[in-house]
Design a protein around this motif. Structure first.
Motif, mmCIF file in Angstrom:
data_model
loop_
_atom_site.group_PDB
_atom_site.id
_atom_site.type_symbol
_atom_site.label_atom_id
_atom_site.label_comp_id
_atom_site.label_asym_id
_atom_site.label_seq_id
_atom_site.Cartn_x
_atom_site.Cartn_y
_atom_site.Cartn_z
ATOM 1 N N TYR A 74 -18.675 5.293 -4.888
ATOM 2 C CA TYR A 74 -17.363 5.151 -4.252
ATOM 3 C C TYR A 74 -16.633 6.496 -4.222
ATOM 4 O O TYR A 74 -16.045 6.881 -3.222
ATOM 5 C CB TYR A 74 -16.531 4.097 -4.967
ATOM 6 N N GLN A 79 -9.220 0.966 -1.170
ATOM 7 C CA GLN A 79 -8.468 2.190 -0.940
ATOM 8 C C GLN A 79 -8.322 2.399 0.557
ATOM 9 O O GLN A 79 -9.246 2.155 1.323
ATOM 10 C CB GLN A 79 -9.191 3.387 -1.561
ATOM 11 N N SER A 139 -13.252 -1.428 0.943
ATOM 12 C CA SER A 139 -13.299 -2.291 -0.234
ATOM 13 C C SER A 139 -14.759 -2.505 -0.596
ATOM 14 O O SER A 139 -15.640 -2.474 0.252
ATOM 15 C CB SER A 139 -12.597 -3.630 0.016
ATOM 16 N N ALA A 169 -15.351 8.073 -0.852
ATOM 17 C CA ALA A 169 -13.915 8.070 -0.591
ATOM 18 C C ALA A 169 -13.216 9.392 -0.890
ATOM 19 O O ALA A 169 -12.208 9.700 -0.279
ATOM 20 C CB ALA A 169 -13.244 6.956 -1.399
ATOM 21 N N ASN A 170 -13.735 10.153 -1.809
ATOM 22 C CA ASN A 170 -12.978 11.305 -2.306
ATOM 23 C C ASN A 170 -13.714 12.628 -2.194
ATOM 24 O O ASN A 170 -13.402 13.564 -2.926
ATOM 25 C CB ASN A 170 -12.596 11.068 -3.778
ATOM 26 N N MET A 175 0.849 -1.166 0.000
ATOM 27 C CA MET A 175 0.000 0.000 0.000
ATOM 28 C C MET A 175 0.895 1.230 0.000
ATOM 29 O O MET A 175 1.872 1.297 0.723
ATOM 30 C CB MET A 175 -0.904 -0.012 1.237
ATOM 31 N N TRP A 195 0.661 5.386 0.420
ATOM 32 C CA TRP A 195 -0.158 6.540 0.785
ATOM 33 C C TRP A 195 0.211 7.703 -0.115
ATOM 34 O O TRP A 195 1.377 7.972 -0.354
ATOM 35 C CB TRP A 195 0.073 6.925 2.243
ATOM 36 N N LEU A 219 -13.029 -2.668 -5.711
ATOM 37 C CA LEU A 219 -12.364 -1.437 -5.324
ATOM 38 C C LEU A 219 -11.717 -1.608 -3.960
ATOM 39 O O LEU A 219 -12.246 -2.297 -3.096
ATOM 40 C CB LEU A 219 -13.387 -0.297 -5.248
ATOM 41 N N ILE A 249 -7.913 5.314 3.292
ATOM 42 C CA ILE A 249 -8.250 6.731 3.345
ATOM 43 C C ILE A 249 -7.955 7.231 4.752
ATOM 44 O O ILE A 249 -8.258 6.550 5.736
ATOM 45 C CB ILE A 249 -9.743 6.974 3.029
#
Length: 183
Positions: free
Chosen positions: A123, A174, A163, A127-128, A1, A3, A172, A176
């Motif tokens: 998503y 990520q 996920s 997430a964003n 992973m 970052w 998916l 966060i």
């Protein structure tokens, strides 16, 4: 992973370690995680003839399990240099003290009979974004996009792993985090 953090540009807002949306859940974060998770899962129900199932589990995860995840620790340590007041420094120091263990305490929320999240819509909204919701169905509960802050408020690292497998088959994943601006 690995970052990734955005570099601040002229005109960007700096972020402190405390977040107003997360603060709303400070005293009720476990109860709120349950409510938010069930609400989101019910809103994403797939087969209306079958109940949605939401499982909550707690476990310890050895730090070596996820390659690169521990990199978040150095980022949190760097947040202390950005802190302007003693309360924030004390808060970050309490986060740092949790690193001294060889494992992370984790909570998993898993749901079944849901449509999952799609990269460009639900998503991305989760997430964003902040205060953005991409609910699929009219009348969905919690349509302001603020409830997702409870997951970060419930994490002593302000970090989550997400996920999802969408009904389209797209998978998916990520990590966060919601920490302060830092070097």
């Amino acid at each position: 992973m690995k970052w990734n953090f955005n570099n601040l540009r002229v005109g960007d807002e700096k972020q402190g370690i405390r977040d107003g949306d997360m603060s709303d859940f400070n005293k009720t974060h476990y109860k709120s995680v349950v409510r938010e998770s069930i609400q989101n899962s019910l809103d994403a129900r797939d087969d209306k003839t079958v109940p949605v199932v939401v499982n909550f589990s707690f476990f310890k995860l050895d730090k070596s399990y996820l390659n690169g995840f521990t990199e978040i620790e150095s980022h949190i340590k760097n947040c202390i240099n950005f802190s302007k007041n003693e309360d924030d420094k004390e808060f970050i120091e309490s986060m740092i003290s949790s690193f001294e263990r060889d494992e992370y305490s984790c909570m998993e929320v898993a749901d079944f009979n849901t449509i999952g999240m799609e990269l460009q819509t639900t998503y991305d909204s989760f997430a964003n974004s902040r205060n953005i919701s991409d609910k699929k169905f009219k009348g969905s509960a919690g349509s302001k996009g603020m409830g997702k802050a409870v997951y970060f408020a419930s994490s002593y690292l302000h970090s989550i792993l997400v996920s999802s497998k969408a009904k389209t088959g797209e998978s998916l994943f990520q990590g966060i985090t919601k920490i302060s601006s830092h070097e």
